[in-house]
Design a protein around this motif. Structure first.
Motif, short mmCIF file in Angstrom:
data_model
loop_
_atom_site.label_atom_id
_atom_site.label_comp_id
_atom_site.label_asym_id
_atom_site.label_seq_id
_atom_site.Cartn_x
_atom_site.Cartn_y
_atom_site.Cartn_z
N PHE A 132 0.82 -1.21 0.00
CA PHE A 132 0.00 0.00 0.00
C PHE A 132 0.86 1.26 0.00
O PHE A 132 0.51 2.25 -0.66
N ARG A 133 1.97 1.23 0.70
CA ARG A 133 2.86 2.40 0.68
C ARG A 133 3.41 2.61 -0.73
O ARG A 133 3.57 3.74 -1.18
N PHE A 134 3.69 1.51 -1.44
CA PHE A 134 4.19 1.58 -2.81
C PHE A 134 3.14 2.17 -3.75
O PHE A 134 3.47 2.66 -4.83
N GLN A 135 1.88 2.09 -3.33
CA GLN A 135 0.78 2.64 -4.12
C GLN A 135 0.47 4.09 -3.76
O GLN A 135 -0.52 4.66 -4.24
N GLY A 136 1.28 4.69 -2.91
CA GLY A 136 1.12 6.10 -2.60
C GLY A 136 0.29 6.40 -1.37
O GLY A 136 0.09 7.56 -1.02
N TYR A 137 -0.23 5.36 -0.69
CA TYR A 137 -1.02 5.59 0.52
C TYR A 137 -0.11 5.98 1.69
O TYR A 137 1.04 5.54 1.77
N GLU A 138 -0.64 6.82 2.57
CA GLU A 138 0.02 6.99 3.85
C GLU A 138 -0.37 5.77 4.68
O GLU A 138 -1.54 5.57 4.99
N THR A 139 0.60 4.93 4.98
CA THR A 139 0.31 3.65 5.61
C THR A 139 0.77 3.69 7.06
O THR A 139 1.91 4.03 7.36
N ILE A 140 -0.14 3.33 7.96
CA ILE A 140 0.13 3.34 9.40
C ILE A 140 0.10 1.91 9.92
O ILE A 140 -0.93 1.24 9.89
N GLY A 141 1.25 1.44 10.38
CA GLY A 141 1.33 0.11 10.98
C GLY A 141 1.04 0.21 12.47
O GLY A 141 1.68 0.98 13.19
N ILE A 142 0.06 -0.56 12.94
CA ILE A 142 -0.34 -0.53 14.35
C ILE A 142 -0.05 -1.89 14.99
O ILE A 142 -0.55 -2.92 14.54
N ASN A 143 0.75 -1.87 16.02
CA ASN A 143 1.03 -3.08 16.80
C ASN A 143 0.17 -3.00 18.06
O ASN A 143 0.53 -2.38 19.05
N TYR A 144 -0.99 -3.63 17.97
CA TYR A 144 -2.01 -3.56 19.04
C TYR A 144 -1.66 -4.59 20.11
O TYR A 144 -2.22 -5.68 20.16
N LEU A 145 -0.71 -4.23 20.93
CA LEU A 145 -0.15 -5.15 21.91
C LEU A 145 -1.19 -5.64 22.92
O LEU A 145 -2.01 -4.86 23.42
N GLY A 146 -1.14 -6.93 23.22
CA GLY A 146 -1.98 -7.49 24.28
C GLY A 146 -1.33 -7.21 25.62
O GLY A 146 -0.61 -8.06 26.16
#
Length: 583
Positions: free
Chosen positions: A155-169
Motif C-alpha cells: 500500500f505504501r508503494f501505491q502512494g497511501y500513507e500507511t500506518i502500521g499498528i502493533n495492538y499489543l496485548g
C-alpha cells in the motif's frame, strides 16, 4: 504505455465505423481485454461475445470484420498484426517497440518501477503482529506479522500513507497472575537477564502453585482491580514488564525489517470504554441478557455481541469498538485492516456490524484480513508438549541451516553470515506468502530452502546471478547511472525480440498491474507467484543466450539483466525480503 487502453480505443473506433449501434463504454472494453497465457494466441485478446446482442451479429463475424477493417487502415507502430480466431480478436505487438517501451520505463523509474500514486491523500491502517506482553513471540504470530508487513509495503508503494499498528496485548487477568508470581518468587535482576523466559517461568510457577494454594487466584484478581483503580506499585511493575517484553520483540522485528508507527496496546483504552458503552446505550443498541449487556445481531444471522459481562467487566468487542472510533478520529482512514486468523472471523463481523448500527459510515471501510493455519510436517521441528516454538528460534534455525548450505556450495562467499540471514529469513517469509493467505501453510525445511524450486532462495539466487554477470561486465556499462534520455534504445530493442527476451519483458511490463491487484485483493501471494514466474523466465533467457559476447548484443542482454534484477528486487522488497547481490 497502457496497451489495453490503446487496444480498447482501436476496437471502439473500428466498431463505430462499422456500426451505428450504441456500444459499451471504453472502460468495459478495457476490462474485457485479456492477456493469453500462450503468446501464440495473441499478446492481448478481446472476446467479441458481449457485442453479439448489441450488433446483432455472431461473434466470429464481428471479430473478422473488425480485424479486416483494422488491417486495411493505418496500423499504429506498436501493433504488428491482428487476427480473428473463433470470435476473438488477437493482437500481436511489435516486439522491438514493446521492448523499447519496457526498458525505458524500468530504467527511468528503477526502484520505483511498479509504484503508483493511486493512494495519494488517503490513509491505510494495518493492525498486525500484536503479540501478548510477557509471552513469547512464537510461530503463531508469523502469519499476521508477515502478511501485515507485506500489505504495509504494497500500500505504501501505491502512494497511501500507511500506518502500521502493533495492538499489543498488554492488559488482562494474566497480568494479575504474573504480578502475584513476581512479587512472591521473582527477582528484578534475574528477569532483566532472562527476559521473557524468566517471566514465562514465573507464570508457569503461578499455575503450578495455584493448584494447591487457592488464595493465589484471589490475590491475582485483587491485583487486577487495584491496577484498574490506579495502584502505582502494580502499574510500575506492569510498565517494566512491558518494557522487558518489547525489548525482546524488537529483536525479532529488526530481524524481519519491520517498524510500526503505533504501539498503542489494549491498555490505552481502559479509561475510554465507558464512553463507548454509554454511546451504545444512548443509541438504544444494548439489551440485557442473563445480567450481561449485548447488541442483538439476530437480524444479521449472528450471535449477540457481548459488550459488558454480568460482573461489569468489558470484553474484546468493547475494546475493539473503542479503538476503532479512536483510530478513525485520529487518522480519518480510507481503509482499516485487521490481519488476524480465520478463527476470529465472527468477532470481526460482529463488531464491524455494531459500528455500522452505531451510524458510522466508515464501518464499511474496515476489513478483516484472515489467513490459514501454520502447520509443521511431522517430526521436522518437534517441541515438548505444551510449549510453543519461539519466533527467534525459528529465524535463527533458518539462518543456521542456510549457512550450512552456503558453506557446502559457496565456501568462499563474502559476508556468509549476513547472506545466510537474508536467505534463511527470506525463505520463511516467502513460504508464508506463496499461496493465498486463507490456505494453510505447510512448513518444510527441505522444500523451503530449495534453491531450485518455487521458493524465496530461488528468486533471490536469480537476482544474485544477474548481479554477478553485471559485475563481471561493469567496465562496459553502468546501468544504474544510465542516461535514459540520450540513449538509442532502438538498436538494443531490435536485439531483444527473441521469445526468451520477450517473455521476460512481458512479465516486467505486467508488474505494476500485479502490485495493484495484490493491493485490491489484499493478497501478497500474487507478487510471490509473479516473482517465481519472472525468475523462471529470466533463467530460461540466461541459459539460452550468451551474454558476455561483446558489441551491441552484449549491451542489450546486459540491459535486460539489469531491468529483470531491478524488478525482482522491487518485488522482494514489497514482500519484506532482501535481495542479496551475491549468493
Amino acid at each position: 504505455m497502457d496497451y489495453k487502453k490503446e487496444i480498447a480505443e482501436l476496437i471502439k473506433n473500428q466498431l463505430q465505423t462499422l456500426s451505428n449501434a450504441n456500444l459499451e463504454e471504453l472502460t468495459d472494453l478495457i476490462d474485457s481485454i485479456e492477456q493469453p497465457a500462450d503468446p501464440k494466441m495473441g499478446h492481448f485478446s478481446y472476446p467479441c461475445f458481449k457485442l453479439a446482442k448489441t450488433l446483432r451479429k455472431a461473434p466470429p463475424i464481428i471479430a473478422s470484420e473488425t480485424a479486416e477493417s483494422l488491417l486495411h487502415g493505418e496500423i499504429p507502430p506498436w501493433l504488428h498484426s491482428v487476427e480473428a480466431v473463433n470470435g476473438y480478436l488477437n493482437f500481436y505487438l511489435t516486439r522491438s517497440f514493446f521492448a523499447e517501451n519496457v526498458l525505458k520505463s524500468v530504467l527511468t523509474q528503477t526502484a520505483n518501477y511498479g509504484s503508483t500514486n493511486i493512494g495519494n491523500g488517503k490513509t491505510i491502517l494495518i493492525d498486525y503482529s500484536s503479540p501478548n506482553i510477557a509471552k513469547h513471540f512464537h510461530v503463531g504470530h508469523l502469519g499476521t506479522t508477515v502478511i501485515g508487513h507485506a500489505l504495509y509495503n504494497i500500500f505504501r508503494f501505491q502512494g497511501y500513507e500507511t500506518i502500521g499498528i502493533n495492538y499489543l496485548g498488554d492488559w488482562g487477568t494474566s497480568f494479575g497472575k504474573l504480578l502475584t508470581a513476581y512479587l512472591k518468587w521473582g527477582k528484578k535482576e534475574e528477569i532483566e537477564q532472562t527476559g521473557l523466559a524468566g517471566l514465562t517461568d514465573l507464570y508457569v510457577k503461578f499455575h503450578e502453585e495455584s493448584e494447591t494454594d487457592f488464595s493465589l487466584e484471589e490475590t491475582a484478581r485483587n491485583w487486577v482491580v487495584k491496577m484498574e483503580n490506579g495502584d502505582e506499585e502494580g502499574l510500575a511493575i506492569w510498565r517494566w514488564i512491558c518494557q522487558v517484553s518489547l525489548q525482546e520483540y524488537q529483536k525479532i522485528y529488526e530481524m524481519l525489517g519491520i517498524t510500526f508507527e503505533s504501539y498503542r496496546g489494549e491498555s490505552y483504552y481502559n479509561d475510554k470504554m465507558a464512553a463507548s458503552v454509554e454511546e451504545l446505550r444512548s443509541k438504544n443498541l444494548l439489551t440485557e441478557s442473563e445480567g450481561a449487556l449485548v447488541v442483538d445481531l439476530e437480524d444479521y444471522k449472528m450471535p449477540p455481541c457481548l459488550i459488558v459481562r454480568s460482573d461489569g467487566g468489558t470484553l474484546y468487542a468493547t475494546r475493539d469498538i473503542t479503538a476503532a472510533c479512536d483510530r478513525y478520529n485520529t487518522y480519518k482512514f480510507h481503509k482499516s485492516l485487521y490481519v488476524t486468523g480465520t478463527e476470529q472471523k465472527l468477532h470481526f463481523s460482529q463488531f464491524f456490524k455494531v459500528l455500522d448500527l452505531m451510524g458510522y459510515s466508515w464501518a464499511k471501510d474496515m476489513v478483516h484480513i484472515n489467513y490459514g493455519l501454520f502447520i509443521f510436517e511431522a517430526g521436522k521441528m518437534s517441541t515438548r508438549k505444551g510449549q510453543v516454538i519461539k519466533m527467534a528460534d525459528l529465524l535463527n534455525e533458518a539462518t543456521s541451516k542456510t549457512l550450512d548450505i552456503i558453506q557446502e556450495k559457496s565456501p568462499n562467499l563474502e559476508n556468509k553470515e549476513k547472506v545466510a540471514e537474508q536467505v534463511g529469513i527470506g525463505a520463511i517469509i516467502f513460504n508464508q506468502l506463496y499461496n493465498s493467505r486463507i490456505k494453510d501453510v505447510v512448513f518444510s525445511w527441505e522444500r523451503m530452502l530449495n534453491f531450485e524450486g518455487e521458493t524465496g532462495p530461488y528468486v533471490q539466487y536469480s537476482h544474485a546471478r544477474a548481479c554477478s554477470v553485471l559485475e563481471k561486465a561493469k567496465s562496459s556499462t553502468d546501468f544504474a547511472n544510465f542516461d535514459v534520455f540520450s540513449t538509442d534504445f532502438a538498436k538494443y530493442a531490435e536485439i531483444l525480440t527473441d521469445d526468451e527476451s520477450f517473455d521476460v519483458l512481458r512479465l516486467i511490463y505486467n508488474f505494476p498491474d500485479k502490485v495493484i491487484e495484490s493491493a485490491e485483493k489484499y493478497e501478497p501471494f500474487l507478487i510471490s507467484r509473479f516473482l517465481v514466474a519472472l525468475a523462471q523466465a529470466f533463467n530460461k533467457f540466461y541459459n539460452t543466450h550468451q551474454i558476455l559476447i561483446g558489441g551491441d548484443k552484449q549491451e542489450a542482454r546486459l540491459l535486460l539483466l539489469f531491468v529483470a534484477k531491478t524488478v525482482i528486487a522491487n518485488g522482494l522488497s514489497l514482500l519484506g525480503i532482501s535481495a542479496p547481490l551475491k549468493m
